[in-house]
Design a protein around this motif. Structure first.
Motif, short mmCIF file in Angstrom:
data_model
loop_
_atom_site.label_atom_id
_atom_site.label_comp_id
_atom_site.label_asym_id
_atom_site.label_seq_id
_atom_site.Cartn_x
_atom_site.Cartn_y
_atom_site.Cartn_z
N MET A 4 61.65 17.55 45.72
CA MET A 4 60.23 17.67 46.02
C MET A 4 59.54 18.26 44.80
N SER A 5 58.42 17.71 44.40
CA SER A 5 57.74 18.19 43.20
C SER A 5 56.66 19.20 43.54
N LEU A 6 56.42 20.09 42.59
CA LEU A 6 55.31 21.03 42.69
C LEU A 6 54.21 20.53 41.77
N VAL A 7 52.98 20.64 42.21
CA VAL A 7 51.84 20.26 41.38
C VAL A 7 51.13 21.55 41.02
N VAL A 8 51.12 21.91 39.74
CA VAL A 8 50.47 23.13 39.30
C VAL A 8 49.14 22.76 38.68
N LYS A 9 48.08 23.40 39.15
CA LYS A 9 46.74 23.12 38.65
C LYS A 9 46.31 24.18 37.65
N GLU A 10 45.28 23.89 36.90
CA GLU A 10 44.76 24.80 35.89
C GLU A 10 44.39 26.15 36.47
N SER A 11 43.95 26.18 37.72
CA SER A 11 43.55 27.44 38.33
C SER A 11 44.73 28.36 38.59
N GLY A 12 45.95 27.84 38.42
CA GLY A 12 47.12 28.65 38.65
C GLY A 12 47.64 28.52 40.07
N ASN A 13 46.91 27.84 40.92
CA ASN A 13 47.36 27.63 42.30
C ASN A 13 48.51 26.64 42.33
N THR A 14 49.44 26.85 43.23
CA THR A 14 50.55 25.93 43.40
C THR A 14 50.37 25.23 44.72
N GLU A 15 50.51 23.91 44.70
CA GLU A 15 50.41 23.14 45.93
C GLU A 15 51.71 22.40 46.15
N PHE A 16 52.11 22.30 47.40
CA PHE A 16 53.32 21.59 47.75
C PHE A 16 52.95 20.21 48.26
N GLU A 17 53.91 19.31 48.20
CA GLU A 17 53.70 18.01 48.81
C GLU A 17 53.40 18.25 50.29
N ILE A 18 52.59 17.39 50.84
CA ILE A 18 52.20 17.53 52.23
C ILE A 18 53.40 17.27 53.14
N ILE A 19 53.47 18.01 54.22
CA ILE A 19 54.53 17.78 55.21
C ILE A 19 54.29 16.39 55.79
N PRO A 20 55.32 15.56 55.86
CA PRO A 20 55.11 14.19 56.36
C PRO A 20 54.79 14.17 57.85
N GLU A 21 54.19 13.07 58.28
CA GLU A 21 53.93 12.90 59.70
C GLU A 21 55.26 12.70 60.42
N GLY A 22 55.31 13.14 61.66
CA GLY A 22 56.53 12.97 62.45
C GLY A 22 56.72 14.12 63.42
N THR A 23 57.86 14.11 64.08
CA THR A 23 58.21 15.15 65.04
C THR A 23 59.36 15.96 64.46
N PHE A 24 59.23 17.28 64.50
CA PHE A 24 60.19 18.17 63.87
C PHE A 24 60.63 19.28 64.81
N ILE A 25 61.87 19.69 64.66
CA ILE A 25 62.33 20.92 65.30
C ILE A 25 61.69 22.06 64.52
N ALA A 26 61.21 23.07 65.23
CA ALA A 26 60.54 24.19 64.58
C ALA A 26 60.86 25.48 65.31
N THR A 27 60.70 26.59 64.61
CA THR A 27 60.88 27.91 65.22
C THR A 27 59.72 28.79 64.81
N CYS A 28 59.17 29.53 65.75
CA CYS A 28 58.05 30.43 65.46
C CYS A 28 58.55 31.60 64.62
N VAL A 29 57.99 31.74 63.41
CA VAL A 29 58.38 32.83 62.52
C VAL A 29 57.21 33.72 62.11
N GLY A 30 56.01 33.42 62.61
CA GLY A 30 54.86 34.23 62.25
C GLY A 30 53.83 34.27 63.34
#
Length: 194
Positions: free
Chosen positions: A1-27
């Motif tokens: 998975m690639s990271l896209v770094v912008k001039e502002s210094g912010n890091t953005e991740f690739e978007i989570i794909p559409e679909g159904t996922f197993i998940a656990t509440c952590v926050g």
């Protein structure tokens, strides 16, 4: 998975794909009374975050970590409240009258579920949004989590020290709230008039 770094210094991740996922509440984060321009009022809001063990990213140290997705809710179990709808779907049953009188959200921390993710375009950006939450089928084992569950409540003693350990974007939401500003003495109280 690639990271896209912008001039502002912010890091953005690739978007989570559409679909159904197993998940656990952590926050679970109390972000206080947030003002809505649309409704011209402030309401108590809460952010719930889930870890998606099947969707990972590589951090700066080369570690493969699970992605996190979050949703913001009005802190209400009213009949039309999205929080109530999602919690009932997650639990697989309606709330009892006793539970509606006061349900402790701490009960959902560390609990697994299924989450349906859909994409929504807003201008030039596309966002991954939670469309539905469902109870994890009994035949599916609950995943182990990589992140220690985090609980933050501005009504608990020592909340100010816990605030600094939250993700920066959550800290910013808390600091935008009327609740935070009142607790920190940043809002003048209106004089009582009859």
């Amino acid at each position: 998975m690639s990271l896209v770094v912008k001039e502002s210094g912010n890091t953005e991740f690739e978007i989570i794909p559409e679909g159904t996922f197993i998940a656990t509440c952590v926050g679970l984060y109390d972000i206080g009374a947030q003002y809505s321009e649309k409704y011209d009022k402030s309401t108590d809001r809460v952010i719930i975050s889930w870890e998606l063990p099947e969707e990972t990213y590589e951090n700066g140290a080369g570690e493969e970590l699970p992605r996190i997705i979050s949703n913001t809710y009005t802190a209400s179990l009213g009949e039309k409240a999205n929080l109530r709808r999602d919690l009932e779907a997650w639990r697989g049953r309606a709330f009892t009258e006793d539970e509606l009188a006061g349900f402790d959200l701490k009960n959902i921390l560390g609990k697994p579920c299924m989450i349906q993710v859909v994409h929504k375009k807003n201008g030039e950006r596309t966002y991954a949004n939670i469309k539905a939450i469902m109870k994890l089928h009994a035949s599916v084992p609950a995943p182990e989590i990589a992140n220690e569950p985090i609980y933050f409540d501005m009504d608990e003693e020592g909340w100010e020290m816990k605030l600094e350990r939250l993700p920066e974007w959550v800290q910013n939401k808390v600091k935008e709230s009327l609740t935070y500003k009142e607790k920190m003495g940043l809002v003048e109280e209106k004089p009582f008039t009859e």
